[in-house]
Design an enzyme around this catalytic site. Structure first.
Site, PDB file in Angstrom:
ATOM      1  CD  GLU A  49       1.802   1.142  32.737  1.00 34.99           C
ATOM      2  OE1 GLU A  49       0.938   0.599  32.024  1.00 34.99           O
ATOM      3  OE2 GLU A  49       1.981   0.844  33.948  1.00 34.99           O
ATOM      4  CG  PHE A  85     -12.735   0.799  30.620  1.00 39.87           C
ATOM      5  CD1 PHE A  85     -12.760   0.331  31.928  1.00 39.87           C
ATOM      6  CD2 PHE A  85     -11.819   0.238  29.737  1.00 39.87           C
ATOM      7  CE1 PHE A  85     -11.897  -0.663  32.343  1.00 39.87           C
ATOM      8  CE2 PHE A  85     -10.956  -0.767  30.144  1.00 39.87           C
ATOM      9  CZ  PHE A  85     -10.998  -1.217  31.457  1.00 39.87           C
ATOM     10  CD  GLN A  86      -7.737   0.679  30.882  1.00 39.42           C
ATOM     11  OE1 GLN A  86      -7.385   0.791  29.709  1.00 39.42           O
ATOM     12  NE2 GLN A  86      -7.228  -0.241  31.692  1.00 39.42           N
ATOM     13  CE  LYS A 138      -8.791   1.696  20.447  1.00 40.35           C
ATOM     14  NZ  LYS A 138      -9.400   0.635  21.289  1.00 40.35           N
ATOM     15  CG  MET A 171      18.499   9.419  54.405  1.00 34.49           C
ATOM     16  SD  MET A 171      20.195   9.805  54.933  1.00 34.49           S
ATOM     17  CE  MET A 171      21.013   9.928  53.340  1.00 34.49           C
TER      18      MET A 171
END
Length: 629
Positions: free
Chosen positions: A76, A138-139, A188, A504
């Protein structure tokens, strides 16, 4: 046209109009179908994302869309940076999509990145069913709460009928005023519910009224200061590119004959080759640009924000200068440096009005005389030009690699850089003559930005060459998106500036930590780094100067469907770059093995005054002008 569309000449994004949908055709659809139809209507042609449980209903109707291309990424974070690269290269709103919980939280870094760099981005996330919100389902993650400080606005949608209006508002907010990321989190059950779809929806944004037209009195005051000044500087930030104001900037610069500095985010806003351009300011800016700001008696800041990397120690920055500060975001004006003439407005309108006001001053005989100023600037530019030394051992100089990539690439090439030494070298040693040809993570400094951003830029500008200039550290964060490129016919080119270290950070350890290289060596484990040995040959991935290449970037890139090459000698450099430029049917990765001790100069050490700029290690400029007393 939005400001970002004007910047690159892109087609306007269709946008919802205020007013009811009475004349539109009403369709009976699911919320998910309504989402895809809304994306089509606002002009989103590309979405970067990964499906998952909560967002899955939206992926079914996406299969039937002929107007929205979905690009399945491998992470993602890659989706978010790709959407940013797409937006920066095209001037249109970038779109990314993820599921709830970890899918959404993996977008946090690219959203923060887009927020810092004012990139128009819409992130769409699935959320657990509305009745489960707040139950630790969940999630489940409160992505609206998580991203509230790093979005321009965000929405939680729990009703299917709200989806078209929310999408229209999200795109409008993201692309107008000061651009920025907007998050739309959709439950959802809202995606699954039956609803009706009609377009355009009625927008409900009563408190959102960006000011674009500057106040005429402030413009006149700024014009007077410009003609009265002896040592003016036009300090140009990324807002000028976002406003599509590069032509107006050039008109003002040539009308006034004032020197121009372009920040890291503004490279290409004013041609590097123009005689009025004195370089990039900042911690690793050109000596002339840093010193011009420091010794100016007037700074005209245009779409810039006086960030710490430009100002150095703030209370010692530009002590002689009056400040004209023009920005579309009123919150930026006076935030870091008080403005003598504050101007709120779109940079294109500000510059157009300034040109007219300065012309009026000239008509009245008020013309600035900057001849003495230019004598100083020209002397500094000749005495302290950008440059680099070739390694004594005959190995590749990273600056030379990047310079030759820029010289051998087509004129309209787009460059995306990661973060670190290679980013600064790419800023210095490639010439940027056009806007939207330099993409980088300026504000957040996000390692792993380059590959997915280049992917997004190429998806949005398929007919242009896109080079990602990356470090071996940055590359190992998001290189899996090369698989996405290979499978989706997105033939980017990647230059890995491979010095075997977090370059760096290693430079700071060299300068400030007595060469104690704690956890910055990338090419070998502790035993080899401490002087151990191993068995192997260069053909097997062995590193000639000790250590082993883990991973072997050539083998890794080939495994991901790319053409891969390694370059270790200056004698091979041009031929390898030419071969990379000639391959346009697959991604190309070139592993450039460069000297590990190369450093970025000039430099202003963090927390110190810009007066302490070093042209090179141990070389403090002697400006020899009357202001040094």
């Amino acid at each position: 046209m939005t400001m970002t569309e004007q910047a690159t000449g892109a087609h306007p994004t269709p946008r919802a109009r205020n007013g009811g949908p009475s004349s539109a055709t009403v369709e009976h659809v699911t919320g998910a179908q309504s989402l895809i139809r809304s994306l089509e209507e606002v002009g989103a042609d590309t979405v970067f994302g990964i499906p998952g449980g909560a967002i899955l209903p939206a992926y079914d109707p996406m299969m039937d869309s002929t107007r929205v291309r979905h690009i399945l990424v491998r992470h993602e974070q890659g989706a978010g940076h790709a959407a940013t690269g797409y937006a920066q290269a095209t001037g249109r709103v970038g779109v990314c999509m993820a599921t709830s919980g970890p899918g959404a939280t993996n977008l946090v870094t690219p959203i923060a990145d887009a927020h810092m760099d004012s990139v128009p981005l819409v992130a769409i996330t699935g959320q657990v069913a509305s009745k489960a919100i707040g139950t630790d389902a969940f999630q489940e993650a409160d992505i609206c709460g998580i991203t509230m400080p790093i979005t321009k606005h965000n929405f939680l949608v729990t009703k299917a009928e709200d989806i078209p209006r929310t999408i229209a508002e999200a795109f409008h907010i993201a692309s107008t005023g000061r651009p920025g990321p907007v998050l739309v989190d959709i439950a959802k059950d809202a995606l699954q519910a039956k609803t009706t779809f009609s377009w355009p929806p009625t927008q409900e944004l009563p408190g959102y009224r960006p000011v674009t037209k500057p106040h005429a009195k402030q413009i006149r005051e700024a014009a007077k200061l410009i003609t009265q000044a002896k040592r003016p500087v036009l300090y140009v930030g990324g807002g000028v590119i976002k406003a599509g104001a590069t032509a107006e900037l050039r008109m003002l610069a040539e009308l006034t004959n004032a020197p121009v500095t372009t920040t890291l985010m503004a490279l290409g806003a004013f041609p590097d080759s123009h005689p009025l351009h004195v370089g990039m300011p900042g911690m690793h800016g050109a000596v002339t640009a840093v010193t011009a700001l420091q010794k100016a008696d007037l700074i005209v800041a245009l779409g810039a924000r006086f960030d710490d990397r430009v100002t150095g120690k703030l209370d010692s920055f530009a002590p002689y200068a009056k400040i004209v500060h023009a920005d579309v975001d009123p919150a930026e004006i006076g935030k870091n440096r008080a403005a003598d003439v504050p101007i709120v407005g779109d940079a294109r309108e500000v510059l157009a009005d300034l040109v007219q006001a300065v012309q009026a001053e000239h008509t009245e005989g008020n013309v600035g005389d900057y001849s003495a100023w230019w004598r100083d600037l020209s002397r500094w530019r000749e005495t302290y030009p950008l440059g680099f030394d070739q390694p004594a051992d005959g190995s590749l100089s990273p600056q030379q690699v990047i310079q030759r990539i820029g010289q051998l690439a087509p004129d309209d090439t787009i460059y995306a850089a990661g973060v670190g030494q290679h980013q600064m070298w790419a800023a210095h040693f490639i010439d940027y003559e056009q806007p939207a040809t330099w993409l980088n993570s300026g504000g957040a400094g996000t390692m792993g930005y380059a590959v997915p951003a280049a992917m997004g830029a190429k998806a949005g500008q398929p007919n242009r060459t896109v080079w990602a200039i990356d470090g071996d550290g940055c590359f190992q964060m998001t290189n899996q998106e090369l698989v996405t490129c290979a499978l989706n016919n997105i033939p980017i080119k990647v230059a890995i500036i491979n010095n075997g270290a977090l370059g760096m950070v290693r430079q700071w350890q060299t300068l400030f930590y007595n060469q104690r290289y704690s956890n910055t060596v990338l090419h070998s484990g502790p035993d080899v780094a401490d002087g151990g040995s191993f068995e192997g040959s260069a053909a097997d991935g062995a590193k000639p100067n000790g250590g082993t290449r883990i991973p072997d970037f050539v083998k890794l890139s080939e495994a991901m469907g790319c053409v891969a090459m390694r370059c270790e000698s200056p004698d091979e450099l041009d031929a390898v770059i030419a071969k990379a430029n000639s391959i346009n049917d697959r991604p190309v990765v070139v592993d450039f093995i460069v000297h590990e001790d190369a450093q970025v100069w000039p430099m202003v050490a963090a927390g110190t005054s810009n007066d302490e700029v070093l042209a090179a290690r141990g070389v403090r400029p002697d400006f020899g002008d009357s202001l040094d007393d």
